[in-house]
Write an enzyme that holds these catalytic residues in place. Sequence first.
Site, PDB file in Angstrom:
ATOM      1  CB  SER A 189      37.938  21.578  38.751  1.00  0.00           C
ATOM      2  OG  SER A 189      37.376  20.186  40.064  1.00  0.00           O
ATOM      3  N   GLY A 227       0.381  -1.023  -0.340  1.00  0.00           N
ATOM      4  CA  GLY A 227       0.029  -0.246  -0.416  1.00  0.00           C
ATOM      5  C   GLY A 227       0.702   1.027   0.061  1.00  0.00           C
ATOM      6  CG  ASN A 246      -3.986   1.902   8.699  1.00  0.00           C
ATOM      7  OD1 ASN A 246      -2.951   1.560   7.125  1.00  0.00           O
ATOM      8  ND2 ASN A 246      -4.792   1.487   9.599  1.00  0.00           N
ATOM      9  CD  GLU A 280     -14.048  -6.238   3.362  1.00  0.00           C
ATOM     10  OE1 GLU A 280     -13.661  -5.326   4.223  1.00  0.00           O
ATOM     11  OE2 GLU A 280     -13.293  -7.520   4.027  1.00  0.00           O
ATOM     12  N   GLY A 291       2.087  -5.750   6.938  1.00  0.00           N
ATOM     13  CA  GLY A 291       2.997  -5.258   7.270  1.00  0.00           C
ATOM     14  C   GLY A 291       2.756  -4.338   8.276  1.00  0.00           C
ATOM     15  NE  ARG A 298      -5.803   7.147   7.622  1.00  0.00           N
ATOM     16  CZ  ARG A 298      -6.419   6.003   8.421  1.00  0.00           C
ATOM     17  NH1 ARG A 298      -7.242   4.822   8.489  1.00  0.00           N
ATOM     18  NH2 ARG A 298      -6.763   6.771   9.905  1.00  0.00           N
ATOM     19  CE1 TYR A 329      36.768  14.530  13.268  1.00  0.00           C
ATOM     20  CE2 TYR A 329      35.528  16.471  14.064  1.00  0.00           C
ATOM     21  CZ  TYR A 329      35.517  15.826  13.520  1.00  0.00           C
ATOM     22  OH  TYR A 329      35.418  15.855  12.303  1.00  0.00           O
TER      23      TYR A 329
END
Length: 453
Positions: A391, A15, A230, A158, A106, A19, A373
């Site tokens: 610290s 499908g 959906n 249905e 699914g 939506r 880095y």
Amino acid sequence: MKTEREFAAIILAAGKGTRMKSTLHKVLHPIAGRPMLMHLLDSLAELEIQRTVVVVGDKREQLDAALAKSDITTALQEPQLGTAHAALQAREELAGFTGNILVCFGDCPMVKAATVRKLVAALDDGAKVAVLGFRPNDPLQYGRIIADRDGRVAKMVEYKDATEDERACDLCNSGLIIAHSDDMWALLDGVGNDNAQGEYYLPDVATGAIARGDRVAVVETDAAEVAGINSRAELAAAEAQWQDDQRDYWMSEGVTLRAPETVFFSYDTRLAADVTIDPNVVFGPGVTIASGAHIKSFCHLEGATIGEDCSVGPYARLRPGAIMGKNSFVGNFVEMKKAVLGEGAKASHLSYLGDAEIGANANIGAGTITCNYDGYFKYKTVIGERAFIGSNSSLIAPVTIGADAIVGAGSAVSRDVGAGDLRVVRGEQSVKPGWADRFHDAMKKKKAAEKND
């Protein structure tokens, strides 16, 4: 449990999912950090399924990519003429297969393996087709299952084709259906499209079986298990249901959640008994926590391993590769990434520990950072056992601080420090007596003059 017959699954995912209003395929939207399709596949994997076919259509390339590293195949439905037509597209991929075939959707990720086993049991009891039904609070426009008290189905219809009496029935069709391959393909071939939508409906597999005198059985389950997704709202509801289930599960396993509704788990979170989790904690993927650990409020953990009796937070962030040894501690506003904190070591607050290995019982002072880095590459910092980092220190990797060494507060360390050494790296202080008073006086006079102009 191994089924007596070979077992295959057809998952319908062709499908468009309009939506969802998304460029991502509907079934790839995540629940607890894992695509909903993968949740369903995880459940089906418990059944020792021999072959699985996902029927695709819109955004096929996304599903092909998501399944590329598995032995699951895809079949294209084009054009899309209904759910029975979609199931038929898997026939070529299942050529030569003999055994039970489950057809499911699914976008129904909560289906449990135990429920599918009940459908298989219905076939073993003599049904030619078994379907999964549920009774929602509001039947809305779901298809209806008309069945007797013994679960024998007389009709499936249905909503758009149902009579008023049939719509009054509250037993609804989830869409899951199972039959032996000898029956499934023949029944799918017999499905027509003489209905209000002009589509080939999967429930007509059951209708065809009833018409030829076969027994069709319905197995009932909870509505939440078969809720389709959906829309974004339904996705959020599924996430909420999944999280509620996980909270209940972990508390039943001996984990303390002080405010369960505020804790969010990932699909692969692993917790031991006697872990305590305070309010407002979020687990990303890949977190394992050992017994006795305490995760305090407002922490975010992902890809982290927490040892026994550790304490984390509040307001700590542990990123992938963070490993805390037994009885170690990170406090508020500490971030770890690809760093190991040895047994009993602690970083109490306001520190960044990246690409680092920190020995047992070392102490990391407030404001310490590992400068890992240079804009191109990452470098490692190694801190020995019982070392004390003062610290507001910057440890410029690659650098090694030896065992029992001390780095003075405010130091920027770019060279190795030997075991037991003290390293203090600061600019020399300059004191100018009275300079601040003269500065304030001059500025006040200047401001007053500007005000009078």
